[in-house]
Design an enzyme around this catalytic site. Structure first.
Site, PDB file in Angstrom:
ATOM      1  CD  GLU A  75      31.552 -10.245   8.114  1.00 41.64           C
ATOM      2  OE1 GLU A  75      30.909 -10.691   7.847  1.00 41.64           O
ATOM      3  OE2 GLU A  75      31.141 -10.937   9.533  1.00 41.64           O
TER       4      GLU A  75
ATOM      5  CG  ASN B 178      27.351  -9.375  13.103  1.00 43.76           C
ATOM      6  OD1 ASN B 178      27.334  -8.945  11.727  1.00 43.76           O
ATOM      7  ND2 ASN B 178      28.169  -9.191  13.374  1.00 43.76           N
TER       8      ASN B 178
ATOM      9  CG  ASP C 236      28.971 -12.499  12.892  1.00 40.93           C
ATOM     10  OD1 ASP C 236      28.680 -11.442  11.759  1.00 40.93           O
ATOM     11  OD2 ASP C 236      30.869 -12.613  12.771  1.00 40.93           O
TER      12      ASP C 236
END
Length: 301
Positions: free
Chosen positions: A20, A149, A208
């Site tokens: 991430e 997100n 996301d």
């Protein structure tokens, strides 16, 4: 003009469990990203092919470069300044939540150096929020979501994007550049949830992490959707980019010209047969694009 060119390739480094928060450091010409459950920070230099890693005792949710050197890392136990050269970590601010129930997740700085970071609720209850760190203070700016997100800013800095992955929704706010206040919260794009019994092949995924390019388009990783979307500033679909992994997590733009698109991905809790068919799961993907991205903004303490 084709938006992308060349094949999608993986960086020659071990896969993350859940990669991430990638960002390209313009001064170092390196890509940084975190592995949240792996509790690691990664850096990769495309010129030397050197891959560096740093381990922590709790989960790093996101990271950003600091204007006066080092990194700002949002972790379960607060905001921390980290020096990759020495490996020293020092706390900037404690968490504004109960770390037994929540943690920091996606975070980005704006052009004024304010660091915006959201949380997620471990029980997946709608108790997460969006926070802003500036001048030594953490303030709660928005709430009412479950998994924060999709943070990104328009090229002029006047629009902030923020998604709730569980709700399959991307929201937008107006941002006051002077005081960093938010207004006019609105739905930017809603995606259909996965229906009961629906196969992953027909499910489009949920939003996301994201990045914004120089034309103001919003690039969104669709977790479990095996695709990356490029949306117009009005939320209209411009491009759908199929990917070789089921779970992309976040794109960012890098390289000297900001035309290399990097995409972190996940392999956490994926079925064994899926992982066998998708060996690049967890890897950082890369491809060339025609429109450059926006440069990363540096956070200020």
């Amino acid at each position: 003009m084709s938006l992308t060119s060349g094949a999608i390739e993986a960086l020659p480094v071990p896969p993350s469990i859940l990669g991430e928060s990638p960002f390209w450091h313009p001064d170092e010409q390196r890509l940084y990203w975190v592995d949240i459950p792996g509790r690691r920070l990664n850096a990769f230099d495309p010129r030397s092919q050197q891959h560096d890693q740093w381990g922590f005792d709790t989960e790093p949710g996101s990271c950003a470069p600091l204007l006066d050197g080092g990194l700002l890392i949002a972790m379960r136990d607060g905001l921390w300044r980290f020096d990759p050269q020495s490996g020293v970590r020092s706390q900037v601010a404690p968490p504004p939540y109960d770390p037994a129930r929540q943690r920091f997740n996606d975070g980005k700085a704006d052009a004024q150096g304010r660091f915006w970071v959201g949380t997620l609720d471990d029980r997946r209850e709608p108790e997460a929020a969006l926070y802003r760190y500036a001048r030594g203070r953490i303030e709660r700016m928005a709430e009412g979501i479950t998994v924060s997100n999709g943070l990104g800013f328009s090229p002029d800095g006047r629009t902030l994007y923020w998604s709730d992955t569980k709700a399959h929704a991307v929201q937008a706010f107006d941002v006051d550049a002077q005081d960093g206040s938010l207004s006019r919260r609105r739905l930017f794009r809603q995606f259909p949830p996965r229906a009961a019994g629906e196969s992953l092949a027909s499910y489009g995924g949920r939003p996301d992490g994201a990045a914004v390019d120089s034309e103001g388009a919003y690039w969104c990783a669709m977790f479990e959707g095996q695709r990356l979307l490029r949306l117009s500033p009005q939320g209209e679909l411009l491009v759908e980019l199929p990917l070789p992994v089921r779970c992309p997590t976040m794109p960012c733009f890098g390289g000297a010209d900001l035309k290399t698109l990097y995409i972190t991905t996940a392999r956490e809790k994926r079925p064994a047969d899926e992982l066998a068919q998708q060996p690049l799961a967890g890897c950082v993907l890369q491809l060339r694009v025609a429109v450059p991205g926006l440069p990363v903004q540096f956070a200020r303490l």
